[in-house]
Design a protein around this motif. Structure first.
Motif, PDB file in Angstrom:
ATOM      1  N   LEU A   1      -7.935  -6.713 -30.036  1.00  0.00           N
ATOM      2  CA  LEU A   1      -7.331  -6.939 -31.348  1.00  0.00           C
ATOM      3  C   LEU A   1      -7.162  -5.641 -32.134  1.00  0.00           C
ATOM      4  O   LEU A   1      -6.231  -5.530 -32.934  1.00  0.00           O
TER       5      LEU A   1
ATOM      6  N   VAL B   1      -3.951  -4.447 -30.854  1.00  0.00           N
ATOM      7  CA  VAL B   1      -2.877  -5.280 -31.405  1.00  0.00           C
ATOM      8  C   VAL B   1      -2.519  -4.815 -32.820  1.00  0.00           C
ATOM      9  O   VAL B   1      -1.341  -4.666 -33.156  1.00  0.00           O
TER      10      VAL B   1
ATOM     11  N   HIS C   1       3.365 -13.050 -36.804  1.00  0.00           N
ATOM     12  CA  HIS C   1       2.955 -12.881 -35.405  1.00  0.00           C
ATOM     13  C   HIS C   1       1.461 -12.542 -35.315  1.00  0.00           C
ATOM     14  O   HIS C   1       0.737 -13.119 -34.507  1.00  0.00           O
TER      15      HIS C   1
ATOM     16  N   GLN D   1      -0.787 -15.608 -36.003  1.00  0.00           N
ATOM     17  CA  GLN D   1      -0.935 -16.535 -34.884  1.00  0.00           C
ATOM     18  C   GLN D   1      -1.754 -15.917 -33.763  1.00  0.00           C
ATOM     19  O   GLN D   1      -2.505 -16.605 -33.084  1.00  0.00           O
ATOM     20  N   GLU D   2      -1.645 -14.616 -33.575  1.00  0.00           N
ATOM     21  CA  GLU D   2      -2.450 -13.942 -32.542  1.00  0.00           C
ATOM     22  C   GLU D   2      -3.939 -14.048 -32.878  1.00  0.00           C
ATOM     23  O   GLU D   2      -4.762 -14.365 -32.021  1.00  0.00           O
ATOM     24  N   TYR D   3      -4.288 -13.783 -34.123  1.00  0.00           N
ATOM     25  CA  TYR D   3      -5.680 -13.902 -34.541  1.00  0.00           C
ATOM     26  C   TYR D   3      -6.171 -15.343 -34.449  1.00  0.00           C
ATOM     27  O   TYR D   3      -7.283 -15.593 -33.977  1.00  0.00           O
TER      28      TYR D   3
ATOM     29  N   ARG E   1      -5.239 -17.717 -32.528  1.00  0.00           N
ATOM     30  CA  ARG E   1      -5.432 -18.061 -31.116  1.00  0.00           C
ATOM     31  C   ARG E   1      -6.694 -17.407 -30.568  1.00  0.00           C
ATOM     32  O   ARG E   1      -7.539 -18.053 -29.950  1.00  0.00           O
ATOM     33  N   HIS E   2      -6.844 -16.102 -30.814  1.00  0.00           N
ATOM     34  CA  HIS E   2      -7.979 -15.378 -30.228  1.00  0.00           C
ATOM     35  C   HIS E   2      -9.314 -15.729 -30.874  1.00  0.00           C
ATOM     36  O   HIS E   2     -10.337 -15.755 -30.192  1.00  0.00           O
TER      37      HIS E   2
END
Length: 177
Positions: A67, A70, A152, A155-157, A159-160
């Protein structure tokens, strides 16, 4: 007989219930998830932080490191077009593996440094501002808006951090909120 009041759980996570500005909501939720990531590491030993969780194949510390990359890729290299290294040696797979000589504290500190730098890269930008050219995006039609990038990342956070809940359950039975 009088019973003490039960603690009432918060109705919403993230920004305050009266926040309606999209910019403030996106940044507020992104900060909430960054904090949730760190909170979900609480109570893990160094060995538990570093050991890949089966059957997932990655460690909680590897997720933190990922992350951090990211953040760098999307906000510094992407939105800000900074001349930073966007991927570690080993590419995508390399950012999930924490080298044995790198301390857990160093990985967490590097993540926090990326968050600070990412926040600085967006500074006073508005959601409609397009990413600068020359970093991740080379042409105007490739460059997304800050709003698109923040969505974006959110949603990445989400999910992870959910993945980390599953990892914690495998590691020690702790479950997320």
């Amino acid at each position: 007989m009088h019973q003490p009041p039960e603690k009432v759980p918060a109705l919403l996570d993230g920004p305050a219930v009266d926040v309606s500005d999209a910019h403030e909501l996106l940044l507020g939720y992104l900060d909430w998830y960054r904090t949730a990531l760190m909170r979900k590491l609480d109570g893990l030993s160094d060995d538990q932080l570093r050991t890949p969780v089966e059957p997932l194949g990655w460690s909680p510390l590897g997720l933190v490191q990922h992350l951090g990359w990211v953040e760098r890729r999307w906000l510094r290299w992407g939105f800000g077009a900074e001349g930073v290294v966007a991927y570690p040696s080993g590419g995508d797979a390399g950012e999930w593996v924490v080298a044995s000589g790198v301390s857990s504290a160093r990985v967490v500190a590097a993540f926090r440094e990326e968050v600070i730098a990412a926040n600085s890269a967006v500074g006073s930008a508005v959601l409609s501002d397009k990413a600068r050219l020359g970093g991740r995006f080379q042409t105007p039609d490739q460059a997304p808006s800050l709003g698109r990038i923040l969505f974006h990342l959110l949603q990445e956070y989400a999910r992870h951090v959910g993945h980390l809940d599953v990892a914690r359950e495998f590691i020690d039975g702790e479950t997320g909120e």
